[in-house]
Design an enzyme around this catalytic site. Structure first.
Site, PDB file in Angstrom:
ATOM      1  N   ASP A 191      -9.987   3.687   2.081  1.00  0.00           N
ATOM      2  CA  ASP A 191     -10.072   3.097   3.584  1.00  0.00           C
ATOM      3  C   ASP A 191     -11.051   3.905   4.461  1.00  0.00           C
ATOM      4  O   ASP A 191     -11.723   3.402   4.993  1.00  0.00           O
ATOM      5  CB  ASP A 191      -9.007   2.592   3.833  1.00  0.00           C
TER       6      ASP A 191
ATOM      7  N   LYS B  99       0.510  -1.254  -0.210  1.00  0.00           N
ATOM      8  CA  LYS B  99       0.153   0.196  -0.180  1.00  0.00           C
ATOM      9  C   LYS B  99       0.638   1.516   0.042  1.00  0.00           C
ATOM     10  O   LYS B  99       0.549   2.228  -0.572  1.00  0.00           O
ATOM     11  CB  LYS B  99      -0.712   0.015   0.980  1.00  0.00           C
TER      12      LYS B  99
END
Ligand code: ATR
Length: 277
Positions: free
Chosen positions: A104, A67
């Site tokens: 997210d 990520k």
């Protein structure tokens, strides 16, 4: 019509629930698309990302450990992803340019609002346990939602301070020893640490000072009802489990790749839970 391909890149990626989740929506919406696991070791991330377009991919999700590193391989990074410091969703345009986004924070706040419809940003301070990547997305979401005080508690105090410095007000780093005071008037408690996860130590925290009106959210979802959530439920707090964050974060990714906005439903939840068994 060409099949639109998407997938999840990670190392390892065997346990990712994303294929079950996106697979459910592909079937439900009759989309001509696919979603596959893409095991990619860290030293091959740049190469793997650069080959996606010619292989027919419209995008990918990124998971551990890619990520943060992915930021360096994007042609464009959205402000959210830049601020969270991580990319979890990549969109690839017709020329093959990669845009890195992060859903997210969207997933966290939408799951919280769905699971605790009476929660409002102005209900009171939020207490966030942990200061890793997940905490950063959660704090960013709460900051955007307008929470006036976000107290970050972490085993390693310097990391809590680092997160507070990085995102700025209204985050404040609070020492773990001051948990009692931090919980006293809190309207929301979120665990973003790995404590309470299957195979990990338990999260040791005394909930006694926490108002029973507070919402308790654990982003750990294995088990679905963590000891923290069980304890909070037993004393009357509204609890929100972590699986929903995973389901909601996938919504904008799927919509962007396949052009259909999918819904988070109990059938989706049941399907993903069954795939975990
Ligand atoms: P993620 O990106 O999923 O948030 P991470 O960056 O590894 O993962 O962060 C894990 C979080 O769980 C951290 O806040 C970590 O605390 P430290 O910063 O002190 O390492 C916390 N954590 C993990 N194991 C822990 C333990 N045994 N006790 C207390 N906190 C723990």
């Amino acid at each position: 019509m060409k099949i639109a391909k998407a997938g999840v890149m990670g190392w390892p990626v065997d346990h990712s629930l994303s294929p079950a989740l996106h697979g459910f929506w592909l079937t439900a919406h009759g989309v001509e698309g696919s979603y596959q696991r893409l095991p990619v070791p860290p030293d091959q991330l740049g190469q793997a990302l650069s080959e996606l377009h010619e292989k027919g991919f419209v995008g990918v999700n990124l998971t551990v450990p890619h990520k943060e590193a992915a930021l360096g391989f994007m042609q464009r990074v959205t402000p959210d992803a830049r601020r969270i410091g991580a990319v979890n969703t990549v969109f690839i345009d017709n020329e093959g340019a990669l845009t890195g986004t992060n859903t997210d924070a969207f997933g966290f706040i939408n799951n919280l609002r769905a699971g605790a419809p009476r929660w409002r940003a102005n209900n009171g301070p939020a207490v966030v346990l942990g200061a890793g990547g997940a905490a950063r997305a959660v704090c960013f979401a709460l900051q955007n939602a307008g929470v006036a005080e976000i107290r970050v508690l972490n085993r390693t105090a310097a990391r809590a301070q680092g997160l507070a410095d990085a995102l700025g007000a209204p985050l404040v780093a609070v020492s773990w020893d001051e948990a009692k005071d931090a919980l006293k008037d809190a309207a929301l408690l979120v665990n973003t640490t790995t404590l309470g996860m299957k195979g990990q130590p338990r999260l040791e925290i005394d909930l006694a000072p926490l108002p029973v009106t507070a919402v308790v959210n654990d982003i750990v979802y294995v088990p679905l009802e963590t000891p923290l959530l069980a304890a909070a439920r037993a004393r009357g707090n509204t609890v929100v489990d972590g699986l929903g964050m995973l389901l909601y974060q996938a919504q904008p990714s799927f919509a962007g790749w396949f052009g259909v906005k999918p819904e988070v439903t109990s059938a989706l939840r049941a399907h993903v839970l069954a795939s975990m068994a």
